[in-house]
Design an enzyme around this catalytic site. Structure first.
Site, PDB file in Angstrom:
ATOM      1  N   HIS B 269       8.492   2.890   1.037  1.00 14.35           N
ATOM      2  CA  HIS B 269       7.552   1.881   1.518  1.00 14.35           C
ATOM      3  C   HIS B 269       6.904   1.127   0.347  1.00 14.35           C
ATOM      4  O   HIS B 269       7.013  -0.105   0.258  1.00 14.35           O
ATOM      5  CB  HIS B 269       6.466   2.570   2.368  1.00 14.35           C
ATOM      6  CG  HIS B 269       5.454   1.633   2.923  1.00 14.35           C
ATOM      7  ND1 HIS B 269       5.497   1.177   4.222  1.00 14.35           N
ATOM      8  CD2 HIS B 269       4.371   1.058   2.360  1.00 14.35           C
ATOM      9  CE1 HIS B 269       4.479   0.352   4.425  1.00 14.35           C
ATOM     10  NE2 HIS B 269       3.774   0.258   3.306  1.00 14.35           N
ATOM     11  N   GLU B 270       6.279   1.870  -0.554  1.00 11.40           N
ATOM     12  CA  GLU B 270       5.627   1.217  -1.701  1.00 11.40           C
ATOM     13  C   GLU B 270       6.683   0.590  -2.613  1.00 11.40           C
ATOM     14  O   GLU B 270       6.446  -0.454  -3.224  1.00 11.40           O
ATOM     15  CB  GLU B 270       4.759   2.209  -2.464  1.00 11.40           C
ATOM     16  CG  GLU B 270       3.699   2.950  -1.630  1.00 11.40           C
ATOM     17  CD  GLU B 270       2.781   2.040  -0.829  1.00 11.40           C
ATOM     18  OE1 GLU B 270       2.614   0.866  -1.209  1.00 11.40           O
ATOM     19  OE2 GLU B 270       2.253   2.499   0.218  1.00 11.40           O
ATOM     20  N   HIS B 273       7.328  -2.864  -1.359  1.00 13.11           N
ATOM     21  CA  HIS B 273       6.301  -3.791  -1.863  1.00 13.11           C
ATOM     22  C   HIS B 273       6.602  -4.170  -3.321  1.00 13.11           C
ATOM     23  O   HIS B 273       6.488  -5.332  -3.727  1.00 13.11           O
ATOM     24  CB  HIS B 273       4.922  -3.121  -1.835  1.00 13.11           C
ATOM     25  CG  HIS B 273       4.271  -3.068  -0.478  1.00 13.11           C
ATOM     26  ND1 HIS B 273       4.054  -4.192   0.277  1.00 13.11           N
ATOM     27  CD2 HIS B 273       3.777  -2.025   0.241  1.00 13.11           C
ATOM     28  CE1 HIS B 273       3.436  -3.845   1.415  1.00 13.11           C
ATOM     29  NE2 HIS B 273       3.269  -2.535   1.415  1.00 13.11           N
ATOM     30  N   GLU B 299       4.191  -6.691   3.906  1.00 15.69           N
ATOM     31  CA  GLU B 299       4.435  -5.498   4.707  1.00 15.69           C
ATOM     32  C   GLU B 299       5.835  -5.526   5.326  1.00 15.69           C
ATOM     33  O   GLU B 299       6.434  -4.478   5.556  1.00 15.69           O
ATOM     34  CB  GLU B 299       3.361  -5.372   5.788  1.00 15.69           C
ATOM     35  CG  GLU B 299       3.294  -4.021   6.447  1.00 15.69           C
ATOM     36  CD  GLU B 299       2.843  -2.886   5.529  1.00 15.69           C
ATOM     37  OE1 GLU B 299       2.351  -3.152   4.421  1.00 15.69           O
ATOM     38  OE2 GLU B 299       3.023  -1.719   5.921  1.00 15.69           O
TER      39      GLU B 299
END
Lengths: 505, 505
Positions: B269-270, B273, B299
């Site tokens: 997830h990160e 980003h 996101e």
């Protein structure tokens, strides 16, 4: 205090706090660069550091700062202030005077020159290329000479540089104390060199896992009273202490796999710096007085904890068992006494940062004498390698085989830090003088080390030294605490006693 | 370009770079606070963050900025600029217009308040102490209400906050897409709840050592193309990505000893980003366009890599073997298909960041509805726990046993990020819409996952989305890339197809 003064004081303190904010941000960026910031972000980061440092410099030299000083630094207004506030004004005035005399474009040129030279120095050192380094160093020296003219020469030109790091100390005084110290230490070093009684070093040729070193180092830091809630411990190539704010005093160390002592003593060393910063009076927090008073006094505390405590027999009487538990295989059959003698081996070596407690001082004195020759006698940069090597032969009986392990070994000159080196030996002398006093005032000192009870020692140091931060000058501290001015005999006495016993002289 | 324009442009870019310097310093201070800064330094740190944020804010709202904008933002001068430069001017103008309306002392007060509250929140959450947190949150809400008045309310007061994170989006539009989405998802959740075909979870009740989790997480980040020379990975209670500069894009994760999936998916997830930020065109570096265009699009990229790639069967066909090698005992007898089903278990749970891909959207919709109530209907902070718990019961059929796992679970409100939560569900909708398009344009998409060949996918995303940074608006991107405006049906279609297969509906 008049209402006008009270109102202006509040604005002044806010203004100083703002400068501190820039300093905190820049300090964090430096800490981050040395503890794992990614390579590709470094260029933009340097630019950011440059921009924010310049903003701090602008505030420091601003008309607003000048207005505050013009108002406060008069006999009438000063008489309204308490002593600490007066000290703060005088400190601001000194900083202002030092900064404002340098034309901003010179400041920028110098900052760029030294930043560049520091980067190149690594290569010049690596390639043993003094000729390549010479033009940079020549320019840095020339700019320092210019700065001395801007600031105004003191008793000698070198005094002006010296006082950047050790306020009010003179070359005359240093010549005297370093002269005395050198004569006694050279004699001691010669006697040790001639002694047949050389301690073995059973610590060598073994591997000490980094995670066990880390656990033990942090354990010792906790024992001496480093407050982990007001700091953190990380790894970096060159260990350092850095203060972000009074509740955030960080240290770093390096874990060398084949050397169990390195991280222990760098932890105690940086821990000593940190204890000083963590125990400054909270009333000074956020002001320019919330820092150690000079490089020499700061170094006295790192050396006190590293050497006067950490390299003592009493300390290891308490902690050697714990060290053995971390490294049971490596230290099998090595007694506490073996360990004590191993960490106190004297050896005439080439590299300052690897030197033992005794010869270290001679490394520093050599640099001091050379710096004085440069600034007071016009010694040319091109002659440095020759002078350097002659002095190593004269004081330590060894000649560097090349400049890489000789005149090029330290980063300081490439960064323009002339006048800084004496702090290291001053620190040892101050520490010995403090140690002499604390042993008189706390006669059970050695028993406290044997018990691992550092609270009375830390409290004594806090009460006599730490709490004042920069609100007392170094000479005031040494005289208030020990009752006399700087006296090199305490260090010489301590070293003679310690090493004569170890070497059976 | 006229000479005057060229000269002014250079000054303008330097000026913007200076603002970026402050932002970098503040970002580093935030990163540091969340990754191990000592507790006792936090108060002074908050003050420093407040001071430096204020300086950035002052530059942002300065007469100098206004002069630049007055010069550049005219039809004649704009016609001299290329498209990217025009976007930069328009972006500056928006930032200026937003910022200039807030009095600097309000801004500073708010920055200090939220920095402080964020630090305290951890303790309040830990101690299940909503009463302790309430005064801080009340003040933060009140200041946001003030800010809405300064900025001027849009169609509703909440729209003003929403547009800080998702420009041009309205509450009206969100009500519509969230409404459509909720209807389809609630039906799906109900069907799953009624299904007798529940996958077992063989991952539970085991211990997964943190160091192995760390190794595997970093391995996956390297696989998807996270550049470790332009970032670093640390631990924090609440995982996040933060950009210091274009060469320094950091992420954090948390290693839960009893949960092997948490760190894997927070890393992806990160990492998503970070891929966005690391692949913005270098030409935009140091400018305000060098960042993701909105929280929703940002996101979409974290969700794309976490869910559309990381929770797919194809991905684990490639990587499950490697995971098993890190945890051979724990995953003994667990097949790739067992694992796939376990990480796609749908369960009505309390914690948003631990929620599955499907119910996650309902957690977000709850926060969206509560934020709307606070700002549009005057819901009091003291009533939040009650409303929170009622909505969890209504939408997910469960009531939090305490506030720690209820209203105190997220850091966002302590940092003042009202209007932010909708981005998470927007991200899912955008991601589904992008995924639909990429599968059309790269028909071998699934095979690339099976091969662990992410380069064509990352290049597609870079070329269509990442490289533009903030020089395109979210709506422009979604329309350019997918040929239509935001459409919630792609997400609903994807979820229905995926979960009907898994649950045999």
């Amino acid at each position: 205090m008049k209402q006008e003064t009270a109102d202006k004081w509040k604005l002044y303190v806010d203004f100083l706090r703002k400068i501190k904010s820039y300093e905190e941000a820049v300090a964090l960026m430096h800490w981050d660069l040395r503890t794992g910031a990614p390579r590709k972000g470094a260029a933009a980061r340097s630019e950011t550091i440059g921009l924010l440092s310049t903003e701090a410099f602008k505030l420091q030299t601003s008309g607003q700062m000048n207005d505050f000083l013009k108002y406060f630094n008069t006999p009438e207004v000063m008489s309204e202030l308490d002593e600490t506030s007066q000290r703060m004004v005088l400190n601001s005035q000194e900083d202002y005077d030092n900064s404002v005399k340098i034309p901003p474009e010179k400041y920028r040129e110098y900052a760029e020159l030294t930043a560049h030279a520091e980067t190149l120095w690594e290569d010049f050192k690596e390639n043993n290329d003094f000729n390549g380094f010479e033009p940079y160093l020549t320019k840095i020296v020339a700019m320092n000479q210019e700065f001395i003219d801007y600031w105004g020469p003191k008793e000698t030109r070198y005094d002006t540089l010296l006082n950047l790091y050790e306020p009010e100390l003179t070359t005359e005084k240093l010549d005297q104390v370093f002269g005395q110290l050198r004569d006694r230490l050279v004699a001691l070093v010669d006697a040790i060199a001639a002694s047949p009684n050389k301690p073995a070093n059973p610590l060598l040729n073994k591997t000490y896992p980094a995670n066990e070193q880390e656990k033990f180092g942090k354990f010792l830091l906790n024992e001496i009273g480093y407050d982990f809630e007001a700091g953190r411990v990380d790894e970096s190539v060159h260990p350092f202490e850095i203060t972000l704010n009074q509740g955030d005093v960080r240290i770093t160390t390096q874990y060398l796999l084949n050397d169990v002592a390195s991280a222990v003593f760098s932890s105690l060393h940086e821990g000593g710096h940190a204890l000083y910063e963590q125990n400054i009076s909270p009333e000074l927090a956020g002001t320019p007085l919330s820092q150690g008073t000079s490089m020499g006094i700061h170094e006295s505390q790192s050396r006190f904890w590293e050497n006067f405590i950490g390299r003592s027999r009493s300390f290891w009487e308490k902690y050697y068992g714990a060290l053995q538990q971390h490294f049971p295989e490596q230290l099998k059959g090595v007694t506490a006494e073996d360990f004590y003698r191993a960490i106190n081996t004297v050896e005439n070596s080439l590299i300052r940062i690897e030197a033992d407690e005794l010869t270290y001082n001679l490394h520093v004195i050599i640099r001091y004498e050379i710096e004085k020759m440069i600034f007071n006698e016009g010694l040319k940069v091109s002659e440095l390698p020759k002078v350097w090597n002659e002095k190593y032969e004269a004081y330590l009986g060894i000649t560097p085989p090349n400049d890489s392990v000789g005149v090029l070994q330290d980063v300081h000159w490439s960064g323009g830090s002339f006048g800084y080196f004496p702090s290291y030996a001053l620190g040892n002398m101050y520490a010995a003088q403090f140690a002499h006093t604390i042993r008189k005032e706390i006669p059970e000192f050695d028993n406290l080390l044997k018990e691992g009870n550092f609270t009375p020692i830390r409290e004594w140091l806090s009460d006599k030294i730490y709490k004042y931060g920069k609100s007392l000058k170094p000479a005031e501290i040494i005289e208030r605490v020990t009752g006399e001015e700087l006296n090199p005999n305490y260090l010489a006495d301590y070293l003679e006693q310690k090493y004569k016993e170890i070497y059976g002289l």
